[in-house]
Design a protein around this motif. Structure first.
Motif: not given
Length: 537
Positions: A305-317
């Motif tokens: 149903a979902v091809g990949s995780d999705i992550t939100l990039v809000n990092w120290p970098l």
């Protein structure tokens, strides 16, 4: 120039603005809500920040309407997404199974829920929403706001809106200078409030960095590498003086200890997302960059149903702190926003081409920038995540001395007779435009005094977001999602109460009978005003 008339005008459609509109409409007032972007929801939606919340959020420490929103988000996934059986039965469903929050989820889901909460009031004609409108002028009549002129960002036309009460729910307190209200920016001097972590002198342009968040998924065998950003060479070489290596690298200070700590990045994590525990009082969880703010966990859904995780990039970098975005002039602000966007795009390009992989190679070309998740052409959030606003000079100013665990002890800070809500979070300041490293110290669960929502002079202008009476330091724990919602909800309810009772906000606080009546109303709608026994973290 078309003119509108309403009981309450709310400028800014972020979390505080939405909560204020919902509260005021439920109390029977007519409301106009304006918003600069085409999405309401602020931190949760246009800024794409999963909710930062305290560890007791599932049991207590938030208003009933905030819980209503959280429940509706989970119901949205259960109603419309192909969850696995165990995920569907998970009472505290965390769609992203991220470490930062017990409810990591996609911005569009928040948007759908917030729009649904406001829909009955739109249908009834109590509420009008003006998207892509920004404040341009404030017409004052002595110590009262008479009207606000807002500019339509699509047509360049203008509207003048008159209202009995005006709430500033903008991300940076934009109405305060326009109304010539007393306010403060940046870091107060230590001798103003005797705060241990304040600088020796007043630093009005020393503010926390901003972040342009973005979402990515990962697809093995595919190439989604973006064009090399124009400023990539600068950001690839940039090394802050207080950083253990290049900013675009996997080593960064631990916010709490300032010691160098290695992060890791693996977009193909193993492990059962049902076993993820999001509790920042136990561990911050920010070392695993992929899992920290994951907003969709593939294995919670039916196979395929979902091809990949999705992550939100809000990092120290990708925190940006080279220039302030308020008070330094429009050209500086425009440059800051452009450079912050370039930093985020440079981080993505570095991840796709140079970041070290667990197998010893470099680069993750299968990382796909998810324009669809944030609703923009460039793939970055519609708005920068702005952690620090202009703040009113208030009847009551909350300082480090009322919220620091080291100062007040485990038994907690003051119980305010005019408390109108609660919150809890560490005093969490990110690196700043003044060159400061993190300030991340233990706090205690705190109360929100009504006096912190009352400007020292202006009578019918109320803060409804991060612009209440805090300091640079105490803002670090007052700026998170459930607290902003609480502030907005109370501001909306207060304005409606004053209209109904023919009184003013300052009188509500100063008159014992009115204060008892108003706080009893808050109790009746589920606004928690005092904490039980937690000791902070």
């Amino acid at each position: 120039m078309p003119e509108f008339r309403t009981d309450i005008l709310i400028v800014g459609g972020g979390l505080g603005g939405v909560a204020a509109a919902l509260a005021a409409c439920r109390a029977g007032s007519t409301v106009i809500l304006t918003e600069e972007t085409d999405w309401i929801g602020g931190q949760l939606t246009s800024q794409a920040v999963p909710p930062d919340e305290h560890p007791w959020i599932e049991s207590y420490g938030a208003t009933a309407s905030y819980r209503e929103m959280r429940t509706a988000i989970r119901d949205h996934y259960r109603n419309w997404y192909p969850l696995t059986g165990p995920a569907r039965r998970w009472r505290q469903l965390n769609p992203g199974a991220g470490y930062v929050s017990k409810l990591c989820h996609e911005p569009r889901v928040s948007l759908a829920v917030l729009e649904a909460l406001l829909a009955p009031h739109l249908a009834a004609g109590r509420l009008r929403i003006l998207l892509e409108h920004s404040p341009a002028e404030v017409d004052m009549d002595g110590d009262r706001v008479r009207a606000i002129t807002v500019r339509d960002l699509r047509t360049e036309g203008s509207h003048t809106i008159t209202a009995d009460y005006v709430l500033d729910a903008t991300e940076t307190g934009d109405l305060l200078p326009l109304a010539k209200a007393e306010y403060v920016t940046g870091a107060e001097a230590r001798d103003e409030h005797d705060e241990p972590h304040a600088p020796d002198t007043y630093q009005p342009l020393n503010m926390q960095g901003i972040t342009y968040c973005f979402a990515v998924s990962h697809h093995d065998g595919e190439n989604h590498v973006i064009d090399r950003p124009a400023d990539y060479a600068f950001w690839r070489a940039y090394r802050p003086g207080f950083w253990p290596g290049p900013l675009l690298g996997l080593s960064a200070p631990d916010p709490r200890t300032l010691e160098p700590e290695d992060r890791w990045f693996d977009p193909r994590p193993t492990g059962d997302p049902l076993q993820v525990t999001a509790d920042q009082s136990a561990r911050s969880g920010d070392k695993d960059l992929w899992l920290f703010r994951r907003i969709l966990a593939r294995d919670l859904f039916e196979p395929g149903a979902v091809g990949s995780d999705i992550t939100l990039v809000n990092w120290p970098l990708n925190d940006y702190w080279l220039r302030p975005v308020i008070e330094a002039g429009p050209e500086t602000a425009a440059t800051a926003h452009r450079e912050a966007k370039q930093l985020s795009l440079s981080l993505l390009y570095w991840l796709q081409t140079e970041a070290p992989r667990p197998d010893g190679g470099t680069g993750f070309p299968g990382l796909r920038l998810r324009h669809d998740v944030v609703g923009t052409r460039d793939g970055l959030a519609k708005s920068a995540y702005v952690r620090e606003s202009r703040r009113i000079r208030a009847v009551t100013t909350v300082t480090e001395n009322q919220v620091s665990r080291a100062i007040v002890g485990e038994r907690g800070g003051p119980r305010y007779p005019d408390s109108v809500g609660v919150g809890a979070y560490r005093i969490d300041l990110h690196p700043s435009t003044g060159g400061d490293n993190y300030i991340d110290i233990a706090s205690v669960p705190f109360e929100i005094p009504l006096g912190a929502l009352l400007p020292v002079r202006v009578r019918n202008l109320l803060p409804a977001a991060k612009n209440l009476g805090t300091t640079h330091i105490s803002n670090g724990c007052y700026r998170l999602h459930p607290v902003e919602w609480n502030i907005g909800e109370v501001a909306g309810h207060l304005a409606a109460y004053c209209l109904r009772r023919g009184t003013e906000p300052r009188q509500v606080r100063e008159n014992g009978t009115l204060l008892d009546e108003f706080t009893a109303e808050l109790d009746s709608i589920g606004v928690e005003r005092h904490w039980p026994a937690p000791t902070g973290y």
